[in-house]
Design an enzyme around this catalytic site. Structure first.
Site, PDB file in Angstrom:
ATOM      1  N   PRO A 127       1.019  -1.123   0.188  1.00  0.00           N
ATOM      2  CA  PRO A 127      -0.010  -0.018   0.109  1.00  0.00           C
ATOM      3  C   PRO A 127       1.012   1.332   0.036  1.00  0.00           C
ATOM      4  CG  PRO A 127      -0.940  -1.687   1.451  1.00  0.00           C
ATOM      5  CD  PRO A 127       0.449  -2.215   1.012  1.00  0.00           C
ATOM      6  N   ILE A 156      -2.216  -7.715  -5.908  1.00  0.00           N
ATOM      7  CA  ILE A 156      -1.480  -8.757  -6.445  1.00  0.00           C
ATOM      8  C   ILE A 156      -2.146  -9.532  -7.275  1.00  0.00           C
ATOM      9  CG2 ILE A 156      -0.265 -10.807  -5.547  1.00  0.00           C
ATOM     10  CD1 ILE A 156       1.106  -8.308  -4.818  1.00  0.00           C
ATOM     11  N   GLY A 239      12.589  -9.088 -17.421  1.00  0.00           N
ATOM     12  CA  GLY A 239      11.580 -10.034 -18.369  1.00  0.00           C
ATOM     13  C   GLY A 239      10.441  -9.713 -18.280  1.00  0.00           C
ATOM     14  N   GLN A 277      -8.789   9.536 -47.187  1.00  0.00           N
ATOM     15  CA  GLN A 277      -7.591   9.760 -47.141  1.00  0.00           C
ATOM     16  C   GLN A 277      -6.919   9.935 -45.481  1.00  0.00           C
ATOM     17  OE1 GLN A 277      -4.769  12.761 -48.716  1.00  0.00           O
ATOM     18  NE2 GLN A 277      -4.385  10.906 -50.107  1.00  0.00           N
ATOM     19  N   GLU A 362       4.459  -3.529 -13.614  1.00  0.00           N
ATOM     20  CA  GLU A 362       5.885  -3.809 -13.742  1.00  0.00           C
ATOM     21  C   GLU A 362       6.524  -2.825 -13.856  1.00  0.00           C
ATOM     22  OE1 GLU A 362       5.842  -6.759 -13.617  1.00  0.00           O
ATOM     23  OE2 GLU A 362       4.909  -8.083 -14.955  1.00  0.00           O
TER      24      GLU A 362
END
Length: 381
Positions: A127, A156, A239, A277, A362
């Site tokens: 928190p 989580i 990763g 276009q 992340e």
């Protein structure tokens, strides 16, 4: 440098694309609406090697590269970014055990993790410790052969529906050097879970707080020595940032493809939308940005595979660029659908909702800029 996929990589990507089209995409909207966590489908993916993509073979892993993983997670995300993202989190947590665990620990947990018979969550955020992760306060006090845990983790993924929690906890003093990593069984006495959060997106995986109240965890469950937990967490995130970028690109690709189909069908002022276009230019820019982000992701993944000194910076760069591009492409695809894009049945608004959080998790994209800036400044000295 790699500018084309070899036969094996094409086969891996196509396998994941086929799985996403058959097993994930037809159910993605329902999973989102019902907040259904599709464990059974993820276990099917694991039988194809996607439960332990870059885990070593001696414990049942696929021993593939980070580059391969980027291809797989982008392909899975064409069916549902949320499901792909959770499989990526499970892989990240499992890799931490593979990379930093003892042989005993690896053989105890990884065979079942690779099959997703056991499912893992990654527990870092608290928190009061999000971007400033080294300020985490969950405390693990040594008591003989156990640690006694007290504290709380927040946001989580999978919590309450997973079997193992790979958690960063404080075993020493303040700062990064006081953090260790424990593998905690999800049903350990003293471990409890908050309510499933009501979220903008990512509804096909539960997100809960995890509370520790005098929870006893064996010292044997610690990965590596005390004090290296922050290093383990950050190594996992290199990763993880590539994986979540891949999920952004997969979701955005589906949104772009839906927009292309819609523009051929929808007419305005007597012309198909794809005959204007201005809208052609918008479509072209979306494809250009997406391809640039994909190329960047591949470069960062290749750098991480070869342990390039700049890999962490490149992963941060790719994550910042790719998740921003993914969201913008999906958002433009919604706009090209007009009012229909706002309706759930077209599937675009779900992608927009799912991809928005990728710019936060992340490591927020502001933190990605900070990582890059620090590396650049260090290099200038």
């Amino acid at each position: 440098m790699q500018f084309a996929l070899n036969e094996d990589q094409v086969a891996v990507r196509d396998m994941a694309l086929a799985f996403a089209a058959e097993k994930i995409a037809p159910h993605a909207l329902r999973w989102d609406e019902e907040k259904h966590f599709p464990v059974d489908v993820m276990r099917e993916a694991a039988t194809l090697g996607m439960g332990g993509i870059y885990i070593r073979e001696d414990v049942g892993g696929s021993a593939m590269t980070r580059f391969d993983a980027a291809l797989i997670f982008e392909a899975l995300a064409t069916g549902c970014p949320t499901t792909s993202a959770f499989i990526s989190i499970h892989n990240m947590a499992s890799w931490m055990i593979d990379a930093f665990g003892s042989d005993t620990q690896r053989h105890k947990w990884l065979p079942k993790l690779c099959l997703m018979e056991l499912i893992a969550s990654y527990c870092l955020t608290e928190p009061g410790a999000g971007s400033d992760a080294a300020a985490l306060r969950t405390r693990a006090v040594r008591d003989g052969d156990h640690y006694v845990l007290n504290g709380q983790k927040q946001f989580i993924s999978g919590a309450g529906g997973t079997d193992l929690l790979v958690a960063m906890v404080r075993t020493g003093g303040d700062g990064a050097g006081g953090v260790s990593t424990l593998v905690i069984e999800g049903n350990t006495p003293g471990v409890s879970y908050g309510a499933n959060e009501r979220k903008m997106g990512w509804n096909a995986q539960p997100t809960r707080a995890v509370m520790f109240e005098n929870a006893r965890v064996p010292v044997a469950n610690r990965l590596g020595e005390e004090g290296i937990g922050f290093k383990i967490a950050m190594a996992g995130l290199d990763g993880g940032r590539l994986n979540i970028t891949a999920c952004s690109l997969g979701g955005a690709q589906t949104a772009l493809d839906k927009a292309r189909v819609y523009m051929k069908e929808r007419k305005a002022f007597g012309k198909r939308l794809d005959e204007f276009q201005a809208l052609q230019f918008r479509l072209a820019d979306m494809a250009i940005e997406l391809e640039a982000a994909r190329t960047f992701l591949w470069r960062a993944a290749a750098a991480l595979d070869r342990k390039d000194p700049d890999a962490t910076m490149l992963c941060a760069m790719a994550k910042r660029f790719g998740t921003d591009v993914g969201f913008e492409v999906a958002n433009h695809a919604l706009q090209l659908h007009g009012g229909y894009g706002y309706l759930s049945e077209y599937g675009i608004e779900k992608i927009v909702r799912d991809l928005r959080v990728h710019q936060i998790l992340e490591g927020t994209n502001e933190i990605m800029r900070l990582i890059v800036a620090r590396k650049l400044i260090e290099g200038a000295r």
